[in-house]
Design a protein around this motif. Structure first.
Motif, PDB file in Angstrom:
ATOM      1  N   GLY A 206      47.667  54.341-107.529  1.00  0.00           N
ATOM      2  CA  GLY A 206      46.375  55.070-106.752  1.00  0.00           C
ATOM      3  C   GLY A 206      45.242  55.292-107.888  1.00  0.00           C
ATOM      4  O   GLY A 206      45.428  55.016-109.107  1.00  0.00           O
TER       5      GLY A 206
ATOM      6  N   ASN B 164      40.189  53.564 -99.997  1.00  0.00           N
ATOM      7  CA  ASN B 164      40.639  54.770 -99.977  1.00  0.00           C
ATOM      8  C   ASN B 164      42.187  54.840-101.121  1.00  0.00           C
ATOM      9  O   ASN B 164      42.867  53.868-101.028  1.00  0.00           O
ATOM     10  CB  ASN B 164      41.183  54.884 -98.558  1.00  0.00           C
ATOM     11  CG  ASN B 164      40.019  54.959 -97.531  1.00  0.00           C
ATOM     12  OD1 ASN B 164      38.860  55.727 -97.679  1.00  0.00           O
ATOM     13  ND2 ASN B 164      39.976  54.264 -96.632  1.00  0.00           N
ATOM     14  N   SER B 165      42.069  56.029-101.590  1.00  0.00           N
ATOM     15  CA  SER B 165      43.288  55.877-102.530  1.00  0.00           C
ATOM     16  C   SER B 165      43.789  57.388-102.801  1.00  0.00           C
ATOM     17  O   SER B 165      43.064  58.270-102.523  1.00  0.00           O
ATOM     18  CB  SER B 165      43.006  55.155-103.885  1.00  0.00           C
ATOM     19  OG  SER B 165      44.094  55.124-104.527  1.00  0.00           O
ATOM     20  N   ILE B 166      45.115  57.536-102.939  1.00  0.00           N
ATOM     21  CA  ILE B 166      45.572  58.794-103.484  1.00  0.00           C
ATOM     22  C   ILE B 166      46.533  58.565-104.722  1.00  0.00           C
ATOM     23  O   ILE B 166      47.353  57.864-104.747  1.00  0.00           O
ATOM     24  CB  ILE B 166      46.467  59.401-102.557  1.00  0.00           C
ATOM     25  CG1 ILE B 166      45.472  59.411-101.277  1.00  0.00           C
ATOM     26  CG2 ILE B 166      47.262  60.753-102.901  1.00  0.00           C
ATOM     27  CD1 ILE B 166      46.653  60.162 -99.733  1.00  0.00           C
TER      28      ILE B 166
ATOM     29  N   LYS C 184      50.331  57.520-104.777  1.00  0.00           N
ATOM     30  CA  LYS C 184      50.732  57.133-103.537  1.00  0.00           C
ATOM     31  C   LYS C 184      50.272  55.883-103.089  1.00  0.00           C
ATOM     32  O   LYS C 184      51.202  55.030-102.566  1.00  0.00           O
ATOM     33  CB  LYS C 184      50.040  58.174-102.483  1.00  0.00           C
ATOM     34  CG  LYS C 184      50.870  59.452-102.384  1.00  0.00           C
ATOM     35  CD  LYS C 184      51.196  59.839-100.847  1.00  0.00           C
ATOM     36  CE  LYS C 184      51.966  61.088-100.771  1.00  0.00           C
ATOM     37  NZ  LYS C 184      52.602  61.770-101.707  1.00  0.00           N
TER      38      LYS C 184
ATOM     39  N   ALA D   4      42.035  58.138-108.997  1.00  0.00           N
ATOM     40  CA  ALA D   4      41.510  59.324-108.716  1.00  0.00           C
ATOM     41  C   ALA D   4      40.293  59.421-107.964  1.00  0.00           C
ATOM     42  O   ALA D   4      39.482  58.338-108.047  1.00  0.00           O
ATOM     43  CB  ALA D   4      41.328  60.190-110.044  1.00  0.00           C
ATOM     44  N   GLU D   5      39.924  60.437-107.136  1.00  0.00           N
ATOM     45  CA  GLU D   5      38.772  60.376-106.157  1.00  0.00           C
ATOM     46  C   GLU D   5      37.468  60.225-106.875  1.00  0.00           C
ATOM     47  O   GLU D   5      36.657  59.192-106.359  1.00  0.00           O
ATOM     48  CB  GLU D   5      38.551  61.736-105.361  1.00  0.00           C
ATOM     49  CG  GLU D   5      37.996  61.361-104.268  1.00  0.00           C
ATOM     50  CD  GLU D   5      38.021  62.702-103.323  1.00  0.00           C
ATOM     51  OE1 GLU D   5      38.744  63.719-103.583  1.00  0.00           O
ATOM     52  OE2 GLU D   5      37.104  62.787-102.585  1.00  0.00           O
TER      53      GLU D   5
ATOM     54  N   SER E  22      46.705  52.557-102.869  1.00  0.00           N
ATOM     55  CA  SER E  22      45.418  52.209-102.575  1.00  0.00           C
ATOM     56  C   SER E  22      45.430  51.467-101.400  1.00  0.00           C
ATOM     57  O   SER E  22      46.456  50.436-101.070  1.00  0.00           O
ATOM     58  CB  SER E  22      44.599  51.895-103.701  1.00  0.00           C
ATOM     59  OG  SER E  22      45.001  52.472-104.974  1.00  0.00           O
TER      60      SER E  22
END
Ligand code: ADP
Length: 259
Positions: A192, A240-242, A245, A194-195, A247
């Motif tokens: 993932g 979109n990614s967490i 978890k 980071a935002e 991407s």
């Protein structure tokens, strides 16, 4: 050449005047040009010997297999894998110089979208034993665009998904059609992003820094090249990614080509 910065001087909502400064960017542009020229020449010079080494290894591999020397042939196969990596790095550098000088060539024509994606996935599945590449397609039909360049973007997104999800066992590739736009998404279940780094990953030479990332090889060019290609095809690319978890990288392009 001058780059102007001006700021308004206001008092009680009225603009009284402007104050400005002028930064000479001639020198900066010259240095950038020299940097681009160097990358272009160096990668071009590297391409010829690497192509020739690849040809020799392929001949050698065939000879060894013919003689039944499978252990040695397997070593050559691994060597070939490393040569492919080198070829792909050189071609990324060449593409960046072409993008920066406005010389990236496009050859737009009609092609059947889903079979093109299926062929790429079949090839990429051979590069990973760990991940199953799961396909989820809508019947899209004929698309107008540069098949090779769009294929390059898909390859890049799937290669990244494999690279940045070393612990995962699957990657899901979905194609769909919405309001005259073809959408392709690649979902992984890896490290993932980071935002605050999400927008930056499409910048030239940008690589996310962190505990995990330093272990993954790369130049930080693939997503920049991909975003430039998609832009040129009149589309959009996003992620979109967490963290921890996974991407999902997606792009959309107009079904009937850029208007
Ligand atoms: P490279 O992978 O060669 O570094 P890219 O331009 O393809 O270059 O990607 C830029 C950066 O974005 C990578 O260095 C990585 O930090 C991040 N990144 C790209 N794809 C993924 C992904 N699927 N999962 C997590 N991070 C990713």
């Amino acid at each position: 050449m001058c780059f102007n910065r001006a700021a308004a001087i206001r008092w009680q909502r009225q603009i009284l005047g402007y104050i400005g400064s002028c930064v000479d960017i001639t020198e900066q542009k010259h240095i950038q040009q020299q940097k681009d020229d160097f990358i272009g020449i160096a990668s071009h010079e590297l391409k010829t010997p690497v192509t020739s080494i690849k040809a020799y290894t392929q001949v050698l591999e065939k000879m060894l297999l013919k003689k039944g020397e499978t252990k040695e042939a397997a070593m050559i196969t691994r060597m070939d894998g490393q040569i492919n990596r080198l070829t792909s790095l050189i071609s990324d550098l060449l593409d960046v110089t072409k993008i920066n000088s406005g010389k990236l060539q496009f050859n737009d024509r009609e092609f059947d979208f889903v079979p093109m994606v299926q062929d790429l996935i079949e090839d990429l599945q051979r590069t990973t034993e760990k991940h199953t590449l799961i396909e989820n397609h809508t019947d899209i039909g004929i698309v107008f665009g540069d098949k090779e360049r769009i294929g390059q973007v898909i390859t890049n997104l799937i290669t990244n998904a494999i690279k940045y999800s070393p612990q995962a066992d699957k990657i899901v590739i979905t194609t769909s059609l919405k309001d005259g736009e073809v959408i392709l998404c690649v979902e992984d279940f890896g490290i993932g992003i980071a935002e605050d780094k999400l927008n930056k990953v499409f910048e030239q030479f940008y690589r996310v820094s962190g505990d995990m990332q330093h272990t993954f090889p790369g130049l930080g060019l693939g997503l920049y090249i991909s975003s430039e290609i998609i832009k040129r095809e009149g589309g959009k690319i996003w992620v979109n990614s967490i963290v921890g978890k996974g991407s999902t990288f997606c792009f959309s392009i107009p079904l009937h080509g850029k208007t």
